[in-house]
Motif scaffolding. Structure first.
Motif, PDB file in Angstrom:
ATOM      1  N   ILE A 248     -38.554 -10.014  -4.412  1.00 47.92           N
ATOM      2  CA  ILE A 248     -37.547  -9.125  -4.992  1.00 47.92           C
ATOM      3  C   ILE A 248     -38.000  -8.740  -6.387  1.00 47.92           C
ATOM      4  O   ILE A 248     -38.134  -9.568  -7.281  1.00 47.92           O
ATOM      5  N   THR A 249     -38.244  -7.481  -6.552  1.00 42.32           N
ATOM      6  CA  THR A 249     -38.973  -6.968  -7.710  1.00 42.32           C
ATOM      7  C   THR A 249     -38.062  -6.577  -8.862  1.00 42.32           C
ATOM      8  O   THR A 249     -36.848  -6.401  -8.691  1.00 42.32           O
ATOM      9  N   MET A 250     -38.679  -6.437 -10.047  1.00 44.42           N
ATOM     10  CA  MET A 250     -37.989  -5.737 -11.119  1.00 44.42           C
ATOM     11  C   MET A 250     -37.926  -4.251 -10.728  1.00 44.42           C
ATOM     12  O   MET A 250     -38.731  -3.770  -9.935  1.00 44.42           O
ATOM     13  N   VAL A 251     -36.968  -3.521 -11.269  1.00 42.46           N
ATOM     14  CA  VAL A 251     -36.768  -2.120 -10.898  1.00 42.46           C
ATOM     15  C   VAL A 251     -37.202  -1.239 -12.068  1.00 42.46           C
ATOM     16  O   VAL A 251     -36.502  -1.160 -13.079  1.00 42.46           O
ATOM     17  N   PRO A 252     -38.345  -0.580 -11.965  1.00 39.61           N
ATOM     18  CA  PRO A 252     -38.856   0.227 -13.071  1.00 39.61           C
ATOM     19  C   PRO A 252     -37.947   1.420 -13.378  1.00 39.61           C
ATOM     20  O   PRO A 252     -37.219   1.905 -12.514  1.00 39.61           O
ATOM     21  N   PHE A 253     -38.050   1.898 -14.617  1.00 40.05           N
ATOM     22  CA  PHE A 253     -37.323   3.100 -15.015  1.00 40.05           C
ATOM     23  C   PHE A 253     -38.110   4.372 -14.715  1.00 40.05           C
ATOM     24  O   PHE A 253     -37.584   5.468 -14.891  1.00 40.05           O
ATOM     25  N   VAL A 254     -39.373   4.232 -14.322  1.00 41.05           N
ATOM     26  CA  VAL A 254     -40.175   5.398 -13.954  1.00 41.05           C
ATOM     27  C   VAL A 254     -40.555   5.261 -12.483  1.00 41.05           C
ATOM     28  O   VAL A 254     -40.573   4.165 -11.931  1.00 41.05           O
ATOM     29  N   GLU A 255     -40.870   6.370 -11.860  1.00 42.35           N
ATOM     30  CA  GLU A 255     -41.244   6.341 -10.448  1.00 42.35           C
ATOM     31  C   GLU A 255     -42.622   5.718 -10.285  1.00 42.35           C
ATOM     32  O   GLU A 255     -43.579   6.112 -10.943  1.00 42.35           O
ATOM     33  N   GLY A 662     -23.251   7.217 -22.974  1.00 40.77           N
ATOM     34  CA  GLY A 662     -24.262   7.312 -24.016  1.00 40.77           C
ATOM     35  C   GLY A 662     -25.646   6.979 -23.478  1.00 40.77           C
ATOM     36  O   GLY A 662     -25.807   6.365 -22.420  1.00 40.77           O
ATOM     37  N   LYS A 663     -26.642   7.372 -24.216  1.00 43.31           N
ATOM     38  CA  LYS A 663     -28.044   7.057 -23.909  1.00 43.31           C
ATOM     39  C   LYS A 663     -28.675   6.619 -25.229  1.00 43.31           C
ATOM     40  O   LYS A 663     -29.058   7.444 -26.058  1.00 43.31           O
ATOM     41  N   LEU A 664     -28.747   5.318 -25.410  1.00 40.57           N
ATOM     42  CA  LEU A 664     -29.068   4.765 -26.719  1.00 40.57           C
ATOM     43  C   LEU A 664     -30.378   3.984 -26.692  1.00 40.57           C
ATOM     44  O   LEU A 664     -30.899   3.626 -25.645  1.00 40.57           O
ATOM     45  N   GLY A 665     -30.872   3.706 -27.885  1.00 42.76           N
ATOM     46  CA  GLY A 665     -32.052   2.864 -28.032  1.00 42.76           C
ATOM     47  C   GLY A 665     -33.230   3.369 -27.223  1.00 42.76           C
ATOM     48  O   GLY A 665     -33.527   4.563 -27.176  1.00 42.76           O
ATOM     49  N   GLU A 666     -33.885   2.427 -26.542  1.00 41.93           N
ATOM     50  CA  GLU A 666     -35.098   2.776 -25.812  1.00 41.93           C
ATOM     51  C   GLU A 666     -34.828   3.554 -24.531  1.00 41.93           C
ATOM     52  O   GLU A 666     -35.757   4.081 -23.925  1.00 41.93           O
ATOM     53  N   MET A 667     -33.577   3.638 -24.102  1.00 37.83           N
ATOM     54  CA  MET A 667     -33.272   4.488 -22.954  1.00 37.83           C
ATOM     55  C   MET A 667     -33.564   5.945 -23.259  1.00 37.83           C
ATOM     56  O   MET A 667     -33.711   6.762 -22.342  1.00 37.83           O
ATOM     57  N   GLY A 711     -36.763  11.342 -25.608  1.00 40.16           N
ATOM     58  CA  GLY A 711     -36.785  10.816 -26.968  1.00 40.16           C
ATOM     59  C   GLY A 711     -35.501  11.025 -27.731  1.00 40.16           C
ATOM     60  O   GLY A 711     -35.367  10.542 -28.858  1.00 40.16           O
ATOM     61  N   THR A 712     -34.538  11.710 -27.137  1.00 38.86           N
ATOM     62  CA  THR A 712     -33.271  12.003 -27.799  1.00 38.86           C
ATOM     63  C   THR A 712     -32.216  10.988 -27.389  1.00 38.86           C
ATOM     64  O   THR A 712     -32.011  10.745 -26.197  1.00 38.86           O
ATOM     65  N   PRO A 741     -27.707  -0.425 -17.497  1.00 39.33           N
ATOM     66  CA  PRO A 741     -28.252  -1.107 -18.675  1.00 39.33           C
ATOM     67  C   PRO A 741     -27.301  -1.008 -19.852  1.00 39.33           C
ATOM     68  O   PRO A 741     -26.480  -0.084 -19.946  1.00 39.33           O
ATOM     69  N   ASP A 742     -27.420  -1.961 -20.772  1.00 35.89           N
ATOM     70  CA  ASP A 742     -26.548  -1.973 -21.945  1.00 35.89           C
ATOM     71  C   ASP A 742     -26.677  -0.697 -22.764  1.00 35.89           C
ATOM     72  O   ASP A 742     -25.703  -0.270 -23.413  1.00 35.89           O
ATOM     73  N   ASN A 743     -27.861  -0.093 -22.740  1.00 35.61           N
ATOM     74  CA  ASN A 743     -28.083   1.126 -23.533  1.00 35.61           C
ATOM     75  C   ASN A 743     -27.617   2.394 -22.826  1.00 35.61           C
ATOM     76  O   ASN A 743     -27.928   3.498 -23.263  1.00 35.61           O
ATOM     77  N   LEU A 744     -26.906   2.225 -21.702  1.00 35.37           N
ATOM     78  CA  LEU A 744     -26.239   3.351 -21.046  1.00 35.37           C
ATOM     79  C   LEU A 744     -24.739   3.027 -20.972  1.00 35.37           C
ATOM     80  O   LEU A 744     -24.184   2.812 -19.901  1.00 35.37           O
ATOM     81  N   PRO A 745     -24.063   2.975 -22.122  1.00 38.95           N
ATOM     82  CA  PRO A 745     -22.638   2.611 -22.118  1.00 38.95           C
ATOM     83  C   PRO A 745     -21.764   3.734 -21.564  1.00 38.95           C
ATOM     84  O   PRO A 745     -22.050   4.920 -21.768  1.00 38.95           O
TER      85      PRO A 745
END
Length: 888
Positions: A248-255, A662-667, A711-712, A741-745
């Motif tokens: 059971i893998t980690m789920v990447p944010f990129v394809e 929101g879309k914060l931090g590294e997201m 980047g925004t 994720p926490d950075n997508l409140p």
């Protein structure tokens, strides 16, 4: 001067999210809690490495060990590599963002003959010396911990590590699930005992499956022998039982290249294809218990939110429980729009049951590998496939709805004639003629024609073919395929095949060749970007190393003891045995396969005699099965559940929730399309009753208001979620928030009319906060205030816009600017950036501009342009935050 990793991972590089290390499922164990710190360093870009099942399994297993920590690193793309070198910043692990030199041990996967150049690239980027000799003191008393231990595992490392032996402190042979934890314990004890690097390596050499090259020397004939009394003469590979729970893998944010959950159902293959190295190196065959597979898939799909899973094996169709397992999962996840993909299958086992489990709304591609075009050649290679079985499997696929299939063939096999080569085209023509139906498109076939490359530890390891002969056979086939409709053929470049052969069957003399090829720019990616340049680098390295004569032997097909043995067989059996008994550079690697059995199987190939699959027939006496490596494990397949039908995605729309988020931090470094996948998977994990679009590829009805530039950051994003069933709004918000994720409140959710206009059509304006800095350090807040006033007082600011058709259109930016003001950080009540109070020559500006669905949108860089026009200065846009989207 080295800089922080955060300064390197910026929107200017391609796919910055691949380097964040914050995927769902990433472990992030505390650094100080570990006695031994690993980094699994995959020598390919992230999209390849993060979807490699072996990489995932070993990462999970090491992180379950007490006092052991495992991080990850990947080959950076060219843009980040350039940044690392320009700033002299060492390559880092993605989770801790620590330099690779801070770890105790780095583990590389070496699964391809030409892949070692990427390993050298990563070592160089990490500021680590390339060879084991350079990493040790001349007096043999190297303090442990000055540099990490460097090792390699994988198929190529196990089969013949000698061309790469100079670069590694040790090689891990075979399966790593049990071996790597044992290595970790030895390292932990060695650190605690204060051993030197050399003493620790000698301890590691006692572990079965660990080969330490510095304790062995090469003889004049290329064979390898111990130079230390305390190491074994031969090193046995390790065998482990597959453990699907660790898949059971980690789920990447990129394809990624395999953007799905993958579960191994069977390890090893006993079909006995004589060309196949993996089949020889992974014996015995070991089935995974069917219920364990079902439970791992059910748990994995729930944990990851993927919409696709794959069942993996060297020969997936030989997992007799496949129809039952596949049907059980298909039925259990029927209402989740889940699809199953399988790797290349045995065409003789393809039937209606397998067609049902891989069919549905997103029918996957179908790949078969007949390998040879005539029955005689399939018998020579022991493929175990008849013409009747081939036709039956392809016809079943056609009858079940597949209009296109992929077929793999090889040319240059031992004993092959032109009739066998042309038989590939005849087989394709015959299959097409037998697969035609009323009102159906005729069967189209995509072909991959590979050049056979002999591999160590196979019966064909003594064979070779000249590049000239490969080229001639390719031309024969191209002329035949030109006459066929609905056939597309891809051919492997003969230069790649020759280089794979040269390196793959080489000895220790090739290490300088590999290093020099890397210095000349022959990374693995170079083969695809510029094959001519990569080939030139390799050939130059070979000539500079004085081994051009040996490569020309390979090119001419003269590295071929098999042909000599056949020619002399009728007269002098003893000489034939002498030829086949010559030492090989990999004879010290004990794979369990008896070399005498390989010679006997070679003789059977010459006679076109087949050997049955020992998993389902009598033992073939290859030498593997026994107390050290185990025996074949085959589970009796359970009954196949009744097929309840393919999933029909619910397309009804009964409720719409409008979500402000929101879309914060590294997201901010996750692109728009990838963000939509994050929401899709979150909805699946939360089991929300999302509505789907229609058509061949139904997708969830999640509609964003306006794509946010990479980047925004933002606290003002909006998206609509259409549901197929009604649910409580508070429950919806709670369940969705818990899976993001926490950075997508999520700030608030409102129910709106399900038939109202799409959110993208109702957006009219957007408010941004931008952080700007002037190059001139004498600039003060008064300057910024005057420039803002000048922009507001102007009536016209012209901008040239190039349309999609290439036409130039002049627009007046001032008409799109509705408000503009300078602000101070303390007045901003929302999380922005990790930003100190702006310097005197910098400012924060808030502006309100148009943001419409027709493309009329005032972008931050256009506001900067207007300020530059009135200030006559160059201004730097440091960061962007979207504060609000205004509905029309």
């Amino acid at each position: 001067m080295a800089v922080s990793v955060k300064e390197l991972i910026t929107p200017e590089i391609n796919q910055p999210a691949r380097y964040l290390g914050n995927e769902l499922g990433a472990k992030h164990k505390p650094w100080e809690s570990a006695a031994v710190r690993w980094s699994l360093t995959y020598p390919e870009i992230y999209e390849v490495g993060a979807s490699n099942l072996g990489h995932i399994i070993l990462y999970n297993i090491i992180n379950t060990q007490p006092r052991q920590l495992c991080d990850r690193a990947y080959l950076p793309a060219a843009d980040l590599s350039a940044k690392l070198r320009d700033t002299q910043t060492p390559l880092f692990a993605v989770e801790s963002r620590r330099s690779l030199t801070e770890f105790d041990i780095l583990g590389f996967s070496l699964s391809y003959e030409l892949g070692a150049t990427n390993i050298l690239e990563m070592l160089d980027l990490a500021h680590i010396p390339l060879t084991w000799k350079q990493r040790q003191e001349p007096n043999g008393q190297t303090p442990l911990g000055e540099l990490p231990l460097i090792f390699a595992g994988g198929q190529t490392a196990t089969s013949n590590p000698e061309p790469y032996a100079d670069f590694f402190d040790f090689i891990a042979l075979g399966d790593g699930e049990e071996l790597l934890p044992e290595i970790g314990l030895v390292i932990e004890e060695g650190k605690a005992a204060g051993l030197t690097r050399e003493q620790l390596l000698l301890d590691l050499a006692q572990v079965p499956g660990v080969y330490v090259p510095q304790f062995y020397d090469m003889a004049a004939d290329g064979s390898i022998h111990p130079n230390h009394p305390d190491v074994p003469a031969t090193i046995i590979r390790r065998v482990a039982t597959p453990m699907p729970a660790y898949s059971i893998t980690m789920v990447p944010f990129v394809e990624t290249v395999h953007d799905r959950l993958a579960i191994e159902v069977r390890r090893g293959c006993t079909r006995g294809c004589r060309f196949c190295q993996p089949g020889m190196l992974t014996r015995p065959a070991r089935d995974v218990e069917p219920e364990a597979v079902v439970e791992a898939i059910a748990k994995g799909m729930k944990a990851t939110g993927y919409n696709e899973f794959s069942l993996l094996s060297l020969s997936c169709s030989d997992y007799l429980s496949l129809p039952a397992v596949g049907m059980e999962i298909k039925n259990r996840l029927r209402d989740s729009n889940i699809s199953l993909s399988l790797p290349s299958q045995r065409v003789d086992r393809f039937d209606e049951n397998i067609a049902n489990i891989i069919g549905g709304t997103r029918t996957s591609s179908l790949t078969f590998a007949p390998e040879a075009g005539t029955q005689r050649m399939r018998d020579v290679i022991n493929k175990g496939l008849t013409n009747e079985e081939l036709l039956r499997g392809v016809q079943t696929a056609y009858e079940q709805g597949w209009d296109k299939i992929k077929l793999y063939f090889m040319i240059g096999l031992p004993g092959e004639t032109d009739a066998d080569v042309l038989g590939i085209a005849e087989t394709v023509r015959w299959l097409q003629s037998q697969c035609q139906g009323h009102r159906r498109r005729p069967l189209s076939i995509n072909l991959t024609i590979s050049n056979f490359t002999p591999k160590p530890h196979t019966p064909f390891q003594w064979h070779s073919v000249s590049t000239t002969e490969f080229q001639r056979k390719q031309q024969l086939l191209k002329a035949e395929f030109h006459r066929l409709k609905g056939v597309k053929a891809n051919f492997t470049d003969v230069r790649i095949s020759a280089m794979e052969d040269f390196i793959g069957r080489g000895d220790r003399r090739l290490a300088p060749v590999v290093q020099r090829a890397w210095e000349l720019g022959a990374g693995m990616d170079a083969w695809w970007e510029s094959l001519d340049r990569a080939f030139a680098a390799w050939t130059q390295a070979i000539e500079e190393s004085g081994l051009g004569w040996k490569y020309r032997q390979v090119e001419a097909g003269e590295w071929n003891l098999m042909e000599k043995a056949i020619a002399e067989d009728s007269h002098d059996h003893s000489h034939r045995e002498q030829l086949l008994d010559q030492p090989l550079p990999w004879d010290h690697i004990n794979t369990g396969i008896d070399k005498n059995w390989l010679k006997q199987d070679l003789q059977k190939a010459i006679e076109a005699a087949t050997v049955p699959d020992c998993s389902f027939a009598a033992c073939s006496h290859c030498g593997v099965c026994g107390p050290e490596l185990g025996h074949n494990v085959v589970f009796t397949p359970p009954p196949i559940p009744e097929f309840t039908g393919h999933f029909v995605p619910p397309s009804q729309r009964v409720q719409r929730f409008r979500v402000w988020f929101g879309k914060l931090g590294e997201m901010a470094l996750v692109g728009h399309l990838d963000l939509m996948k994050v929401f899709d998977r979150a909805v699946r994990r939360a089991e929300l009753p999302i509505s789907f679009t229609g058509g061949y590829h139904p997708g969830p009805r999640i509609s964003p208001a306006n794509a946010l530039p990479l980047g925004t950051t933002s606290t003002g994003e909006i998206a609509d979620f259409d549901l197929a069933e009604t649910m409580d709004i508070q429950t919806f918000q709670r369940e969705l928030s818990a899976c993001l994720p926490d950075n997508l409140p999520i700030y608030r959710v409102e129910e709106v009319d399900v038939n109202s206009a799409a959110i993208a059509q109702t957006i009219g304006q957007a408010t941004y906060i931008i952080h700007l800095q002037a190059q001139d350090e004498t600039i003060t807040p008064n300057h910024w205030a005057s420039w803002v006033e000048a922009v507001l007082n102007s009536s016209e600011m012209l901008w040239e816009k190039t349309t999609k058709s290439g036409k130039i259109r002049i627009i007046n930016l001032r008409e799109q600017l509705l408000q503009l003001e300078a602000i101070v950080k303390e007045t901003v009540k929302i999380p922005l950036w990790e930003l100190d109070q702006p310097a005197p020559n910098a400012t924060l500006l808030r502006y309100l501009g148009t943001c419409r669905n027709d493309g009329t949108q005032l972008r931050p860089e256009q506001v900067v342009y207007m300020l530059e026009q009135v200030s006559s200065l160059e201004l730097q846009l440091i960061s962007i935050h979207r504060e609000h989207l205004t509905l029309a």
